[in-house]
Design a protein around this motif. Structure first.
Motif, PDB file in Angstrom:
ATOM      1  N   ASP A 327       0.818  -1.227   0.000  1.00  0.00           N
ATOM      2  CA  ASP A 327       0.000   0.000   0.000  1.00  0.00           C
ATOM      3  C   ASP A 327       0.852   1.278   0.000  1.00  0.00           C
ATOM      4  O   ASP A 327       0.321   2.375   0.111  1.00  0.00           O
ATOM      5  N   THR A 330       0.030   3.928  -4.370  1.00  0.00           N
ATOM      6  CA  THR A 330      -1.420   3.910  -4.628  1.00  0.00           C
ATOM      7  C   THR A 330      -1.778   4.467  -6.002  1.00  0.00           C
ATOM      8  O   THR A 330      -2.914   4.314  -6.451  1.00  0.00           O
ATOM      9  N   GLU A 331      -0.805   5.124  -6.651  1.00  0.00           N
ATOM     10  CA  GLU A 331      -1.065   5.541  -8.037  1.00  0.00           C
ATOM     11  C   GLU A 331       0.252   5.753  -8.766  1.00  0.00           C
ATOM     12  O   GLU A 331       1.293   5.960  -8.148  1.00  0.00           O
ATOM     13  N   ILE A 343      -5.111  -1.750  -4.382  1.00  0.00           N
ATOM     14  CA  ILE A 343      -4.371  -2.411  -3.301  1.00  0.00           C
ATOM     15  C   ILE A 343      -5.148  -3.651  -2.860  1.00  0.00           C
ATOM     16  O   ILE A 343      -6.313  -3.574  -2.457  1.00  0.00           O
TER      17      ILE A 343
END
Ligand code: GZL
Length: 351
Positions: A327, A330-331, A343
């Motif tokens: 995590d 995330t982008e 995730i």
């Protein structure tokens, strides 16, 4: 974990069971129905080398069923272009209404596509691309942007290396490639090569794994013997990744993301194979870049448009995700375009 696994299995199973049964490895799987005004489609599928391919075939079978008003004739090319060319000529002889081609590699299609054009039969290309000077030889193409898929995987690795303070020259990468000359291989390989040059990664070797688990395992074992320093394996599909993981563990090495402590990171493409998806949930596969196989409905939309006298888009690219359980990322931003990373967590409702 159990809930997520069950949810993903349900999702994958409901897709794969619908009209299920893997495509038997025979020269021809022809299903013909008595003509009664249905649209007859001749589908030249390249083979049955991977879970992705099986799901792609099932998607076409489910969409173009007799109950839904179609006659679907499927010919399995068994990874050989000659078989696919023969199949297309058979479709022309049979006077089908449409030809759908999933080409094994990009080159060598001009002659047979010209024959289909001369016969007045529209051709739709799915998945991989055909390299032809004259693109009037096919009506439409629908599939993935394979180079973008590779850029997503490379950018994910780049971000991971920055966040974990891994110097670029300490990433010793091998690429287990797909079938050489296939659009998916060409695009994913180019993206990795460009990223290695841009970021200064050590790209040790690239070798074809033919998109299969057996070849992936074989190639991985050879590469492990040659390069004790390798610590990242870029697998151009999930089946190769499963084979690579077998070989890595047979060699007494650990698959994981802790590169600094000797683990070997595995990256993959597709997100179709159930075991590979589960490995991604567990972090054994660090990142899977989605390659979506469900082209049946997309091809049907093209045929419906053509039947209505419309002119659908010549090239239709499918939107696809990125999956990882890490995590921290995330982008991803690629050429000023942002791509979210899904995730994966054990309690996630569904993939
Ligand atoms: C990609 C497709 C590739 C998959 C493999 O669209 O051509 O072929 O990534 C499959 O799994 O064998």
């Amino acid at each position: 974990m159990k809930k997520l696994y069950a949810a993903m299995m349900a999702f994958l199973l409901c897709i794969m069971v619908a009209g299920c049964g893997s495509t038997p490895a025979t020269n021809a799987i022809s299903e013909t129905e008595t003509e009664d005004g249905r649209i007859t489609i001749g589908f030249s599928q390249l083979g049955a080398e991977s879970d992705w391919r099986s799901m792609n075939t099932e998607s076409m079978k489910t969409t173009f069923s007799t109950a839904r008003g179609y006659n679907l004739i499927i010919e399995d090319g068994q990874q050989k272009q000659a078989n696919q060319i023969t199949a297309i000529r058979n479709f022309i002889q049979q006077g089908v209404d449409y030809i759908v081609l999933a080409p094994v590699t990009e080159n060598g299609w001009e002659t047979v596509l010209s024959e289909a054009q001369d016969a007045g039969i529209p051709v739709i290309i799915v998945d991989r691309m055909v390299a032809v000077e004259d693109d009037s030889l096919f009506s439409c193409w629908v599939g993935s942007d394979f180079e973008l898929e590779g850029k997503k995987a490379a950018e994910w690795l780049h971000q991971y290396s920055i966040l974990n303070e891994l110097a670029p020259e300490t990433l010793h990468i091998v690429n287990i490639q797909g079938t050489l000359g296939a659009s998916a291989q060409l695009g994913r390989t180019k993206a990795l090569e460009d990223a290695a040059a841009e970021f200064g990664w050590d790209l040790l070797e690239e070798a074809p794994g033919d998109f299969t688990q057996a070849k992936g395992e074989e190639v991985m074992a050879e590469l492990l013997d040659k390069y004790s320093q390798l610590n990242v394996v870029y697998c151009e599909n999930d089946n190769e990744a499963l084979g690579a993981i077998e070989a890595i563990e047979d060699a007494g090495r650990v698959v994981g993301s802790d590169i600094a402590n000797g683990e070997i990171m595995v990256l993959s493409f597709d997100g179709v194979n159930r075991s590979a998806v589960q490995y991604a949930v567990e972090g054994k596969i660090s990142c899977i870049t989605e390659c979506n196989p469900l082209h049946g409905p997309r091809v049907e939309a093209i045929i419906e448009a053509l039947e209505a006298g419309q002119t659908p888009e010549k090239f239709e690219y499918v939107d696809e995700a990125i999956y990882s359980c890490f995590d921290q990322i995330t982008e991803l931003t690629i050429q000023n375009q942002s791509y979210p990373v899904t995730i994966l967590t054990p309690d996630m409702p569904e993939l």
